[in-house]
Motif scaffolding. Structure first.
Motif, PDB file in Angstrom:
ATOM      1  N   GLY A  91       0.807  -1.214   0.000  1.00  0.00           N
ATOM      2  CA  GLY A  91       0.000   0.000   0.000  1.00  0.00           C
ATOM      3  C   GLY A  91       0.833   1.253   0.000  1.00  0.00           C
ATOM      4  N   GLY A  92       1.997   1.168  -0.613  1.00  0.00           N
ATOM      5  CA  GLY A  92       2.878   2.333  -0.593  1.00  0.00           C
ATOM      6  C   GLY A  92       3.281   2.781  -1.980  1.00  0.00           C
ATOM      7  N   ALA A  93       4.331   3.583  -2.028  1.00  0.00           N
ATOM      8  CA  ALA A  93       4.814   4.122  -3.295  1.00  0.00           C
ATOM      9  C   ALA A  93       6.256   3.699  -3.525  1.00  0.00           C
ATOM     10  CB  ALA A  93       4.717   5.646  -3.264  1.00  0.00           C
ATOM     11  N   VAL A  94       6.727   3.950  -4.741  1.00  0.00           N
ATOM     12  CA  VAL A  94       8.095   3.556  -5.112  1.00  0.00           C
ATOM     13  C   VAL A  94       9.006   4.769  -5.133  1.00  0.00           C
ATOM     14  CG1 VAL A  94       9.519   2.594  -6.957  1.00  0.00           C
ATOM     15  CG2 VAL A  94       7.296   1.592  -6.445  1.00  0.00           C
ATOM     16  N   ALA A  95      10.199   4.597  -4.602  1.00  0.00           N
ATOM     17  CA  ALA A  95      11.184   5.683  -4.613  1.00  0.00           C
ATOM     18  C   ALA A  95      12.489   5.161  -5.216  1.00  0.00           C
ATOM     19  CB  ALA A  95      11.418   6.181  -3.188  1.00  0.00           C
ATOM     20  N   ALA A  96      13.437   6.068  -5.442  1.00  0.00           N
ATOM     21  CA  ALA A  96      14.667   5.662  -6.124  1.00  0.00           C
ATOM     22  C   ALA A  96      15.863   6.436  -5.596  1.00  0.00           C
ATOM     23  CB  ALA A  96      14.508   5.905  -7.624  1.00  0.00           C
ATOM     24  N   THR A  97      17.058   5.890  -5.826  1.00  0.00           N
ATOM     25  CA  THR A  97      18.276   6.587  -5.412  1.00  0.00           C
ATOM     26  C   THR A  97      18.792   7.435  -6.562  1.00  0.00           C
ATOM     27  OG1 THR A  97      19.734   4.841  -6.236  1.00  0.00           O
ATOM     28  CG2 THR A  97      18.939   4.655  -3.961  1.00  0.00           C
ATOM     29  N   ARG A  98      19.735   8.302  -6.247  1.00  0.00           N
ATOM     30  CA  ARG A  98      20.317   9.176  -7.265  1.00  0.00           C
ATOM     31  C   ARG A  98      20.980   8.356  -8.365  1.00  0.00           C
ATOM     32  NH1 ARG A  98      25.585  12.920  -6.630  1.00  0.00           N
ATOM     33  NH2 ARG A  98      26.364  10.957  -5.777  1.00  0.00           N
ATOM     34  N   ALA A  99      21.659   7.285  -7.971  1.00  0.00           N
ATOM     35  CA  ALA A  99      22.389   6.489  -8.961  1.00  0.00           C
ATOM     36  C   ALA A  99      21.473   5.939 -10.038  1.00  0.00           C
ATOM     37  CB  ALA A  99      23.133   5.354  -8.254  1.00  0.00           C
ATOM     38  N   VAL A 100      20.318   5.398  -9.645  1.00  0.00           N
ATOM     39  CA  VAL A 100      19.448   4.812 -10.663  1.00  0.00           C
ATOM     40  C   VAL A 100      18.712   5.872 -11.460  1.00  0.00           C
ATOM     41  CG1 VAL A 100      19.188   2.637  -9.429  1.00  0.00           C
ATOM     42  CG2 VAL A 100      17.504   4.442  -9.082  1.00  0.00           C
ATOM     43  N   VAL A 101      18.435   7.020 -10.834  1.00  0.00           N
ATOM     44  CA  VAL A 101      17.793   8.094 -11.581  1.00  0.00           C
ATOM     45  C   VAL A 101      18.787   8.614 -12.622  1.00  0.00           C
ATOM     46  CG1 VAL A 101      16.921  10.450 -11.429  1.00  0.00           C
ATOM     47  CG2 VAL A 101      16.217   8.756  -9.756  1.00  0.00           C
ATOM     48  N   ASP A 102      20.045   8.737 -12.228  1.00  0.00           N
ATOM     49  CA  ASP A 102      21.112   9.142 -13.142  1.00  0.00           C
ATOM     50  C   ASP A 102      21.209   8.198 -14.322  1.00  0.00           C
ATOM     51  OD1 ASP A 102      24.005  10.558 -11.405  1.00  0.00           O
ATOM     52  OD2 ASP A 102      22.107  11.410 -12.100  1.00  0.00           O
ATOM     53  N   ALA A 103      21.019   6.906 -14.016  1.00  0.00           N
ATOM     54  CA  ALA A 103      21.150   5.898 -15.072  1.00  0.00           C
ATOM     55  C   ALA A 103      19.894   5.815 -15.909  1.00  0.00           C
ATOM     56  CB  ALA A 103      21.450   4.538 -14.437  1.00  0.00           C
ATOM     57  N   TRP A 156      16.893   4.810 -14.893  1.00  0.00           N
ATOM     58  CA  TRP A 156      16.004   3.696 -14.575  1.00  0.00           C
ATOM     59  C   TRP A 156      14.681   4.144 -13.974  1.00  0.00           C
ATOM     60  CZ3 TRP A 156      19.514  -0.413 -11.711  1.00  0.00           C
ATOM     61  CH2 TRP A 156      20.537  -0.813 -12.601  1.00  0.00           C
ATOM     62  N   TYR A 157      14.663   5.294 -13.358  1.00  0.00           N
ATOM     63  CA  TYR A 157      13.418   5.763 -12.744  1.00  0.00           C
ATOM     64  C   TYR A 157      13.380   7.268 -12.767  1.00  0.00           C
ATOM     65  CZ  TYR A 157       9.302   4.201 -10.184  1.00  0.00           C
ATOM     66  OH  TYR A 157       8.007   3.882  -9.836  1.00  0.00           O
ATOM     67  N   TYR A 169      13.052  11.241 -11.800  1.00  0.00           N
ATOM     68  CA  TYR A 169      13.660  12.131 -10.817  1.00  0.00           C
ATOM     69  C   TYR A 169      12.686  12.506  -9.705  1.00  0.00           C
ATOM     70  CZ  TYR A 169      16.158  16.198  -8.986  1.00  0.00           C
ATOM     71  OH  TYR A 169      16.797  17.105  -8.175  1.00  0.00           O
ATOM     72  N   SER A 170      11.393  12.500 -10.005  1.00  0.00           N
ATOM     73  CA  SER A 170      10.420  12.899  -8.991  1.00  0.00           C
ATOM     74  C   SER A 170      10.382  11.908  -7.833  1.00  0.00           C
ATOM     75  CB  SER A 170       9.024  13.036  -9.593  1.00  0.00           C
ATOM     76  OG  SER A 170       8.642  11.788 -10.164  1.00  0.00           O
ATOM     77  N   ALA A 171      10.976  10.735  -8.039  1.00  0.00           N
ATOM     78  CA  ALA A 171      10.966   9.740  -6.970  1.00  0.00           C
ATOM     79  C   ALA A 171      12.310   9.653  -6.259  1.00  0.00           C
ATOM     80  CB  ALA A 171      10.614   8.366  -7.548  1.00  0.00           C
ATOM     81  N   GLN A 172      13.210  10.581  -6.578  1.00  0.00           N
ATOM     82  CA  GLN A 172      14.554  10.489  -6.013  1.00  0.00           C
ATOM     83  C   GLN A 172      14.602  10.946  -4.572  1.00  0.00           C
ATOM     84  OE1 GLN A 172      17.833  11.855  -8.466  1.00  0.00           O
ATOM     85  NE2 GLN A 172      18.810  12.750  -6.677  1.00  0.00           N
ATOM     86  N   ILE A 173      15.233  10.144  -3.746  1.00  0.00           N
ATOM     87  CA  ILE A 173      15.375  10.456  -2.318  1.00  0.00           C
ATOM     88  C   ILE A 173      16.836  10.784  -2.052  1.00  0.00           C
ATOM     89  CG2 ILE A 173      15.152   9.525   0.003  1.00  0.00           C
ATOM     90  CD1 ILE A 173      12.558   9.160  -0.935  1.00  0.00           C
ATOM     91  N   GLY A 174      17.074  11.782  -1.279  1.00  0.00           N
ATOM     92  CA  GLY A 174      18.447  12.028  -0.885  1.00  0.00           C
ATOM     93  C   GLY A 174      18.784  13.497  -0.781  1.00  0.00           C
ATOM     94  N   GLN A 175      20.054  13.773  -0.638  1.00  0.00           N
ATOM     95  CA  GLN A 175      20.525  15.137  -0.433  1.00  0.00           C
ATOM     96  C   GLN A 175      20.053  16.069  -1.537  1.00  0.00           C
ATOM     97  OE1 GLN A 175      24.656  15.728  -1.177  1.00  0.00           O
ATOM     98  NE2 GLN A 175      24.841  17.355   0.305  1.00  0.00           N
ATOM     99  N   THR A 176      20.078  15.581  -2.786  1.00  0.00           N
ATOM    100  CA  THR A 176      19.645  16.436  -3.886  1.00  0.00           C
ATOM    101  C   THR A 176      18.278  16.010  -4.402  1.00  0.00           C
ATOM    102  OG1 THR A 176      20.980  15.014  -5.294  1.00  0.00           O
ATOM    103  CG2 THR A 176      21.914  17.122  -4.675  1.00  0.00           C
ATOM    104  N   GLY A 177      17.614  15.177  -3.663  1.00  0.00           N
ATOM    105  CA  GLY A 177      16.262  14.752  -4.060  1.00  0.00           C
ATOM    106  C   GLY A 177      15.304  15.111  -2.946  1.00  0.00           C
ATOM    107  N   LYS A 178      14.364  14.230  -2.657  1.00  0.00           N
ATOM    108  CA  LYS A 178      13.379  14.542  -1.614  1.00  0.00           C
ATOM    109  C   LYS A 178      13.790  13.968  -0.259  1.00  0.00           C
ATOM    110  CE  LYS A 178       9.525  15.344  -4.529  1.00  0.00           C
ATOM    111  NZ  LYS A 178       9.193  14.583  -5.709  1.00  0.00           N
ATOM    112  N   THR A 179      13.265  14.589   0.778  1.00  0.00           N
ATOM    113  CA  THR A 179      13.463  14.076   2.128  1.00  0.00           C
ATOM    114  C   THR A 179      12.136  13.510   2.604  1.00  0.00           C
ATOM    115  OG1 THR A 179      15.089  15.777   2.541  1.00  0.00           O
ATOM    116  CG2 THR A 179      14.178  14.670   4.446  1.00  0.00           C
ATOM    117  N   VAL A 180      12.158  12.285   3.097  1.00  0.00           N
ATOM    118  CA  VAL A 180      10.909  11.645   3.503  1.00  0.00           C
ATOM    119  C   VAL A 180      11.024  11.068   4.909  1.00  0.00           C
ATOM    120  CG1 VAL A 180      10.238  11.036   1.154  1.00  0.00           C
ATOM    121  CG2 VAL A 180      11.658   9.468   2.466  1.00  0.00           C
ATOM    122  N   ALA A 181       9.868  10.866   5.541  1.00  0.00           N
ATOM    123  CA  ALA A 181       9.847  10.259   6.881  1.00  0.00           C
ATOM    124  C   ALA A 181       8.649   9.316   6.994  1.00  0.00           C
ATOM    125  CB  ALA A 181       9.761  11.349   7.946  1.00  0.00           C
TER     126      ALA A 181
END
Lengths: 264, 579, 326
Positions: free
Chosen positions: C232-244, C246-247, C249-261
């Motif tokens: 029942g959740g959503a999919v997120a991605a790391t910078r490395a795979v977004v760079d490549a 594979w997914y 950018y709107s799902a990117q988590i991290g320092q230059t992406g989104k912050t989630v809790a």
């Protein structure tokens, strides 16, 4: 229409901050720059001005802070603000959210804006929704987390993200709108604008200029007090499963998730 | 089989791409009196000195227009991209700010009281006594150059200089063979260079004189040296330094330099370098490792060698109970006297500081030379501005000043010391010693410098001894990049020019060389190697190098080793605080 | 009278779970410092049943006021009046947009101290101290109040809902509040619009994040998306795979992406570099699946699984579906 944009000078987010080993307090000596969320607010103001639906006479950048807060104002002006106002007074040091909101409201009152824009939070994580504090003092309607804003006749149609999805809300002017970073892509200042920023009018104000009562601001006027700063609670070492029998492993994971009510 | 990276250069014609005539209309251009590129010790000293001189000639100052002196700096702030040991000679600061007492220098951590040089072995250390002359630092000051940059920028702004940070200079404006100014970089381009919604083009800044003080691997300086044929026959050489700043409970009482372990002595490896460990006041230590980029083992990584170095009992003891609070990496020009450009000026142009290789690597000094050079450039430009209108075409006086100064003399003395280490540590050391004792006279002559990219590389086994990062004493590259304050946006255009299809040795060499993990040999290849008898067996195989440009901390190593670093968007890269 | 007044947000006749958490928390705290734990619900046509149900979570009384829903300022008017009339010592809010807006408005209205993004509340010598993280969760501040009322706004998911109190239903009291002139200047046009495919990962309770360890772009469609759906959740991605590529950018988590809790962050094939960690370290439960036992992510995951995600994830998806009842 006069738009005031509230800006804040905050420590650079990418620079690791420390609690100073000597004093036990936050080391604030590092780099500061304009709160990135506020650049979205300035951009929003510029888009209202350039959008043609409202006649914007001027955009005024306003900040409260020590001397280096001027940098935030220069940046705001290089991004398009026409002039700026700097509230700076030793009596304001140590102000909490309550005191800050009160002081900022006083500055804004002196400007009589039709629209106040600001970033919905500051990078230093100190406060969220100072806009809502200020709005109550100003007796204006307020909305936060706004990601779309269209100017109508004496009102705004805003979209914002809330608990249950996107809300569309009409707000009568004058109003205080806190914007989220999804609202726009801030422009980069041109070199000419950066170089010209220092020449734009910058009014420095002390609390006495604005009728701000000293006993309602500063560390003494604050309503919260910092009792302690501690390292975060030690995280309990996580459990590790080495997968040998995948069926078993998966069972363990599901049990773990269920225990924590994550499979509801 | 061994390959040299120089065989795999990317298509970059620096003169064609980075030099050209002004093209914008007058309204679009910004006209300033003097344009300085680079907010480091050289550029800022030049700016400050120039402003002080202009104060004495108000009519001249007025004639220069609204902006008499403008300085552009590609980092977030002046100092964000500055990194060095550093122990600085006080002479230049004393000249610029005679009324300021060193105890009031906010970027300094006190005078050097004691110094020591150790020859490191795996388990111990042998003090070299008496301290060899190049390493004697009495009267010098331990400083943070990142903080020096900020201090000088503040002073420059106080003096009326327009310090424009987050602004890269990407093109040198040259018309009729005279330098007219620079063009600043575009902002708001996407990954493929396309214009994003907030695209802002750069601006042509025209000036009566332009000073290039871009530091190591100066982007425009390199192009200018080629275009105006200012270079010497000896190619420049570089060292790569990786540095950490630590908060420590036990104060360090001396400036330390080390040689030996963990570098290997055989000429087969050509590993030249050593470490520094400097006290920064009572509670911090600056520790760094420097190695010449002419090493041959493709698995050599200066960052990891620094991590290994910290595991030595002695070093570990110095850092005991401490916490890493800073990290950075940067190249140092080490070609010295022979590699310095034959000519430091061209019509409308002066080159100062590291961009002109004004570094004395054997004694590890360069900061004060850069500052003095900046001051000389300012004085020469000032004289010429007074003489006639229009662009300053003759800056030969600047060149003469530098050649007649201590800069030239001292760098000349060390002129052959670095090169002899290509013969290996002991032979090189012996020769260098003789040169030191004889004040540079013997062996004399001209030991040619060598282009680092011409040195062939092979897959060795250096990486076997790198410690696994434990997050406490030793660290991996990514967390180090994070600590440098680098938060470059991911969709920025790739500012690194390399050939992406190269033999494994070269790819591996780049992967290990880069302190910021920008280059990666594809995982499939690494896995294949693991299964098939090691990377050595795959030498010669062509691989696709993966590049993550947003990690880049702009140290410049890639330019020394076959690629080309160009300035990314202004504001990108690290934000060094204490480096 | 001291006591704690908690705001209970509701929508379509259901109380928001963060509010339920806050109500429970207030009940717990009120026991420790003395005084009552009351709640307030504001809206149009709020049912008795809804208000009474808060009793199970520990509220002994629930005020109900009639005013436009989904907007903060009318609630400020209501709560300001209640607090002035009844002298509550603290106002408590669960995580979520409105809680912040209302709490902030009350700060101004009542000249009160406020602490935001609170992760814990302590009772110390009869008073409440709010604990909140700072510096990217690397330190926590204990924040006290020098006057009354003190306003406490929790972080998302900070307070646990506990429906075991009393079992009794709460007393419901209707209050009439005159709204301030500016509280009527905002009008809701559409509330709670779901925007289909564009799931906002910052709001998701559960995230299944994929990294390079997935091996290929298809890993997202084959492994992450089914598992996310089952949970029942959503999919997120790391910078490395977004760079490549594979997914998105709107799902990117991290320092230059989104912050989630989120409540649950399941990291598949992610090494745990710090650039990624700072974007998700505040997740309540972190589960990591990685074949490298030395991956840094295992140092801060709550449950680490060392193994092949290609084998584990499909089976996990099935097992979750079965557990949840198809």
């Amino acid at each position: 229409m006069k738009i005031c944009v509230l800006v804040k000078q905050v420590p650079d987010a990418a620079v690791e901050k420390r609690v100073d080993s000597g004093s036990g307090r936050l080391d604030r000596s590092g780099e500061t720059n304009l709160n990135p969320f506020d650049t979205h607010a300035i951009e929003a103001a510029m888009q209202v001005k350039e959008g043609g639906k409202a006649d914007v006479e001027e955009i005024v950048a306003v900040t409260m802070g020590p001397d280096n807060a001027q940098r935030a104002l220069h940046k705001a002006v290089s991004l398009g603000a026409d002039r700026s106002v700097h509230l700076s007074d030793a009596a304001l040091a140590g102000s909490d959210v309550c005191a800050t909101g009160y002081a900022l409201a006083r500055v804004l009152e002196s400007e009589s804006p039709d629209l106040v824009l600001l970033g919905q939070q500051s990078d230093d994580g100190e406060c969220y929704t100072i806009g809502a504090v200020v709005a109550d003092h100003l007796k204006m309607p307020s909305l936060t987390q706004v990601i779309k804003m269209d100017v109508g006749d004496g009102s705004l149609r805003c979209e914002r993200q809330a608990e249950y999805g996107y809300d569309t809300v009409d707000v009568a002017l004058p109003a205080v709108i806190s914007v989220g970073d999804a609202i726009n892509e801030p422009r980069y200042p041109s070199l000419k604008a950066i170089m010209g920023a220092k020449k734009k009018q910058l009014d420095k104000k002390a609390i006495s200029d604005l009728g701000i009562e000293a006993d309602r601001v500063g560390a003494d006027g604050s309503r919260t007090s910092v009792e302690a700063i501690n390292p975060p609670p030690a995280k309990q070492a996580g459990e590790i499963i080495e997968d040998e029998d995948t069926n078993q492993t998966v069972e363990k994971i599901v049990a773990w998730l269920d225990e924590r009510k994550l499979l509801a | 089989m061994a390959v040299a990276p120089i065989e795999f250069r990317p298509p970059v014609d620096s003169v064609k791409e980075f030099i050209g005539p002004p093209q914008d209309s007058e309204e679009e251009q910004i006209d300033v009196g003097v344009a300085i590129v680079g907010g480091g010790p050289a550029g800022l000293s030049c700016a400050i000195r120039l402003s002080h001189l202009l104060e004495t000639e108000p009519k001249l100052s007025e004639s220069l227009g609204e902006v008499p002196v403008a300085l552009v700096e590609k980092g977030r702030n002046a100092g964000s991209h500055l990194m060095s040991g550093a122990v600085m000679r006080p002479s230049a600061m004393q000249e610029l700010f005679p009324d300021l007492d060193p105890s009031d220098w906010p970027f300094a951590f006190g005078k050097v009281e004691k110094d020591a040089v150790y020859f490191m072995t795996k388990r111990g250390r042998i003090p070299l006594k008496p301290t060899p002359p190049p390493f004697r630092n009495e009267g010098n000051h331990v400083i943070s150059i990142a903080q020096l940059g900020r201090f000088l920028a503040e002073k420059a702004e106080e003096a009326g200089v327009y310090v424009l940070s987050e602004t890269a200079a990407t093109k040198l404006l040259v018309e009729d063979d005279v330098v007219r100014g620079v063009r600043t970089g575009d902002k708001g381009r996407g990954r493929e260079g396309e214009e994003l919604s907030n695209f802002e083009p750069g601006t042509e800044v025209t000036a009566r004189a332009t000073v290039l003080a871009e530091g190591t691997q100066g982007h425009l300086a390199g192009a200018a040296i080629r275009h105006f044929d200012l270079g010497s026959d000896d190619p420049p050489q570089w060292e790569l330094g990786v540095k950490e700043v630590w908060e420590v409970p036990k104060p360090l009482d001396r400036v330390i330099h080390t040689l030996g372990w963990p570098l290997r002595f055989s000429p087969k490896y050509r590993e030249f370098g050593g470490s520094w460990i400097y006290p920064m006041g009572e509670d911090k230590i600056s520790i760094g490792f420097v190695t010449g980029l002419d090493y041959r083992d493709a698995t050599f990584s200066v960052h990891d060698v620094l991590q290994e170095f910290k595991t030595h009992r002695f070093v570990r003891g110095l850092l005991e109970g401490g916490k890493r609070v800073g990290w950075g990496a940067k190249t140092i020009p080490s070609g010295g006297y022979w590699a310095m450009p034959d000519k430091l000026w061209a019509p409308g142009l002066a080159i100062a500081g590291d961009s002109a290789s004004m570094v004395n690597v054997p004694v590890l000094k360069g900061v004060h030379y850069a500052m003095h050079a900046g001051i000389y450039a300012a004085e020469a430009i000032f004289e010429q501005l007074k003489r006639a209108e229009g662009t300053v075409t003759d800056l030969s006086a600047y060149d003469e000043r530098v050649r007649g100064s201590a800069i030239d003399k001292e760098i000349y003395r060390s002129r052959n010391m670095r090169q002899v280490f290509s013969k290996g540590f002991f032979a090189g050391g012996a020769l260098a010693n003789l040169m030191e004792i004889s004040g540079g006279r013997f062996p004399g002559g001209h030991f040619q410098t060598e282009n680092d990219a011409e040195v062939d590389v092979f897959v060795g086994n250096r990486s076997k001894s790198y410690p696994k990062p434990d997050g406490n004493l030793t660290f991996d590259k990514l967390s180090s990049v994070f600590l440098s304050g680098n938060a470059t946006r991911d969709d920025a255009p790739n500012h690194i020019r390399i050939q992406e299809q190269v033999p494994l040795e070269v790819a591996l060499m780049w992967q290990n060389m880069c302190p910021a993990a920008v280059y990666q040999v594809p995982e499939e290849v690494l896995e294949e190697a693991e299964q098939n008898g090691g990377l050595k067996s795959m030498e010669g195989r062509t691989v696709d190098v993966q590049v993550t440009p947003s990690n880049c901390v702009q140290c410049g190593a890639i330019t020394a080793k076959g690629g080309r670093l160009t300035p990314p968007e202004g504001g990108d890269g690290p934000n060094y605080q204490l480096a | 009278m001291s006591g704690i007044l908690t705001y209970a947000l509701h929508y379509e006749n259901e109380v928001n779970k963060n509010s339920l958490g806050a109500v429970s928390e207030a009940a717990k705290l009120a026991k420790e410092i003395g005084g009552e734990a009351h709640a307030v619900v504001v809206g149009e046509a709020v049912s008795d049943g809804l208000c009474q149900s808060l009793g199970a979570y520990g509220a002994s009384k629930v005020y109900r006021a009639q005013a436009p829903e989904g907007l903060a300022q009318p609630v400020v008017d209501v709560m300001a009046k209640l607090i002035s009339d009844h002298g509550y010592s603290y106002a408590l809010f669960g995580g979520g947009l409105l809680g912040f807006e209302i709490g902030a408005g009350l700060t101004a209205r009542l000249n009160a101290g406020v602490t935001m993004e609170v992760t814990e509340v302590k009772a110390v010598a009869g008073k409440l101290v709010a604990v909140r993280p700072i510096l990217q969760d690397s330190a926590v501040v204990d924040s006290g109040y020098v006057s009354e009322p003190g306003i406490i706004i929790g972080r998302l998911n900070a307070f646990e809902a506990d429906a075991s109190s009393n079992g009794a239903s709460a007393d419901v009291e209707d209050v009439e509040v005159e709204l301030s002139e500016w509280s009527t200047k905002a009008t809701m046009v559409t509330r709670g619009e779901q925007r289909g495919a564009e799931v906002n990962i910052e709001d998701a309770d559960t995230l299944v994040a994929g990294g390079r360890g997935l091996g290929k772009a298809d890993g997202f469609a084959e492994l992450c998306e089914p598992l996310a759906q089952a949970l029942g959740g959503a999919v997120a991605a790391t910078r490395a795979v977004v760079d490549a590529g594979w997914y998105s950018y709107s799902a990117q988590i991290g320092q230059t992406g989104k912050t989630v809790a989120p409540k649950l962050y399941l990291a598949a094939g992610i090494s745990g570099a710090i650039q990624h960690k700072v974007g998700m370290q505040a997740a309540e439960n972190i589960v990591a699946i990685n074949k490298d036992p030395n991956a840094p992510i295992f140092e801060f995951s709550d449950l680490g699984v060392v193994g092949d995600l290609n084998k584990i994830m499909p089976k996990l998806t099935e097992a979750v579906k079965a557990k949840k009842g198809g």
